[in-house]
Scaffold this motif. Structure first.
Motif, PDB file in Angstrom:
ATOM      1  N   ILE A 171       6.144   0.477   8.212  1.00 24.67           N
ATOM      2  CA  ILE A 171       5.927   1.541   7.767  1.00 24.67           C
ATOM      3  C   ILE A 171       7.282   2.316   7.111  1.00 24.67           C
ATOM      4  O   ILE A 171       8.190   2.426   7.912  1.00 24.67           O
ATOM      5  CB  ILE A 171       5.223   2.733   8.644  1.00 24.67           C
ATOM      6  CG1 ILE A 171       3.650   2.142   9.138  1.00 24.67           C
ATOM      7  CG2 ILE A 171       4.714   3.960   7.869  1.00 24.67           C
ATOM      8  CD1 ILE A 171       3.152   2.689  10.088  1.00 24.67           C
ATOM      9  N   ILE A 230       0.868  -1.097   0.093  1.00 24.76           N
ATOM     10  CA  ILE A 230       0.128  -0.095  -0.063  1.00 24.76           C
ATOM     11  C   ILE A 230       0.885   1.164  -0.125  1.00 24.76           C
ATOM     12  O   ILE A 230       1.689   1.289   0.834  1.00 24.76           O
ATOM     13  CB  ILE A 230      -1.053   0.017   1.253  1.00 24.76           C
ATOM     14  CG1 ILE A 230      -1.790  -1.294   1.243  1.00 24.76           C
ATOM     15  CG2 ILE A 230      -1.548   1.371   1.357  1.00 24.76           C
ATOM     16  CD1 ILE A 230      -2.831  -1.220   2.495  1.00 24.76           C
ATOM     17  N   THR A 231       0.708   2.131  -0.963  1.00 26.35           N
ATOM     18  CA  THR A 231       1.447   3.379  -1.058  1.00 26.35           C
ATOM     19  C   THR A 231       0.275   4.538  -0.630  1.00 26.35           C
ATOM     20  O   THR A 231      -0.549   4.441  -1.241  1.00 26.35           O
ATOM     21  CB  THR A 231       1.985   3.547  -2.172  1.00 26.35           C
ATOM     22  OG1 THR A 231       2.771   2.600  -2.572  1.00 26.35           O
ATOM     23  CG2 THR A 231       2.858   4.882  -2.457  1.00 26.35           C
ATOM     24  N   VAL A 233       3.471  -0.677   4.196  1.00 25.80           N
ATOM     25  CA  VAL A 233       2.796   0.492   4.010  1.00 25.80           C
ATOM     26  C   VAL A 233       3.986   1.614   3.774  1.00 25.80           C
ATOM     27  O   VAL A 233       5.027   1.726   4.266  1.00 25.80           O
ATOM     28  CB  VAL A 233       1.991   1.125   4.878  1.00 25.80           C
ATOM     29  CG1 VAL A 233       1.292   2.654   4.722  1.00 25.80           C
ATOM     30  CG2 VAL A 233       0.787   0.342   5.120  1.00 25.80           C
ATOM     31  N   CYS A 238      -2.232   4.388  10.889  1.00 25.41           N
ATOM     32  CA  CYS A 238      -1.629   2.906  10.582  1.00 25.41           C
ATOM     33  C   CYS A 238      -1.647   1.816  11.558  1.00 25.41           C
ATOM     34  O   CYS A 238      -1.836   0.956  11.501  1.00 25.41           O
ATOM     35  CB  CYS A 238      -0.464   3.251   9.663  1.00 25.41           C
ATOM     36  SG  CYS A 238      -0.685   3.986   7.918  1.00 25.41           S
ATOM     37  N   LEU A 242      -7.726  -0.265   6.492  1.00 23.04           N
ATOM     38  CA  LEU A 242      -6.385  -1.049   6.992  1.00 23.04           C
ATOM     39  C   LEU A 242      -7.044  -2.350   7.634  1.00 23.04           C
ATOM     40  O   LEU A 242      -6.389  -3.343   7.672  1.00 23.04           O
ATOM     41  CB  LEU A 242      -5.190  -0.472   7.595  1.00 23.04           C
ATOM     42  CG  LEU A 242      -4.558   0.810   6.803  1.00 23.04           C
ATOM     43  CD1 LEU A 242      -3.515   1.312   7.474  1.00 23.04           C
ATOM     44  CD2 LEU A 242      -4.005  -0.143   5.582  1.00 23.04           C
TER      45      LEU A 242
END
Length: 135
Positions: free
Chosen positions: A123, A58-59, A95, A115, A84
């Protein structure tokens, strides 16, 4: 007398069909890797110590106003956490945050907190390879 009869020449097309399907699959796979990820245009900050990371699942893009963009949609931190959490195994998600050069650290931390509330622990921050001068 059948021994001397001339047989008609046949063109076998089954091997040719197999080759054409192989080429079709090959070109489809190559083309899929050439399509860039969709997102919003942003000026990423530069870092002299940037390292290559594995491709994120996921960006998230964060603009200088603090708006979170994912798949051409704007999300709030609460919507991001809910999205999420709905994914299978949020703890295994990777992410990457692509914050604009002018995005404040507080806005990035709010996205990181959203997040983490969903259970995401991997992350990363997107940067451009470049000089370490802060300008």
């Amino acid at each position: 007398m059948k021994y001397f009869e001339v047989k008609k020449a046949r063109i076998e097309i089954i091997p040719m069909i197999d080759i054409m399907f192989f080429l079709l699959v090959f070109f489809i796979m190559v083309t899929l890797h050439m399509i860039p990820d969709a997102g919003i245009a942003s000026r990423l900050p530069t870092s002299a110590t940037a390292q290559a990371m594995p491709k994120p699942q996921i960006t998230l893009a964060v603009d200088k106003a603090g708006v979170i963009h994912f798949d051409q949609r704007a999300l709030t931190p609460a919507q991001l956490t809910a999205m999420l959490k709905s994914r299978p195994q949020p703890g295994a998600l990777q992410v990457t945050l692509a914050g604009d050069k002018d995005t404040s650290l507080q806005q990035l931390m709010a996205v990181m907190d959203a997040c983490r509330q969903a259970g995401v622990t991997k992350i990363g921050l997107a940067t451009r390879q470049g000089g370490g001068s802060g300008s």
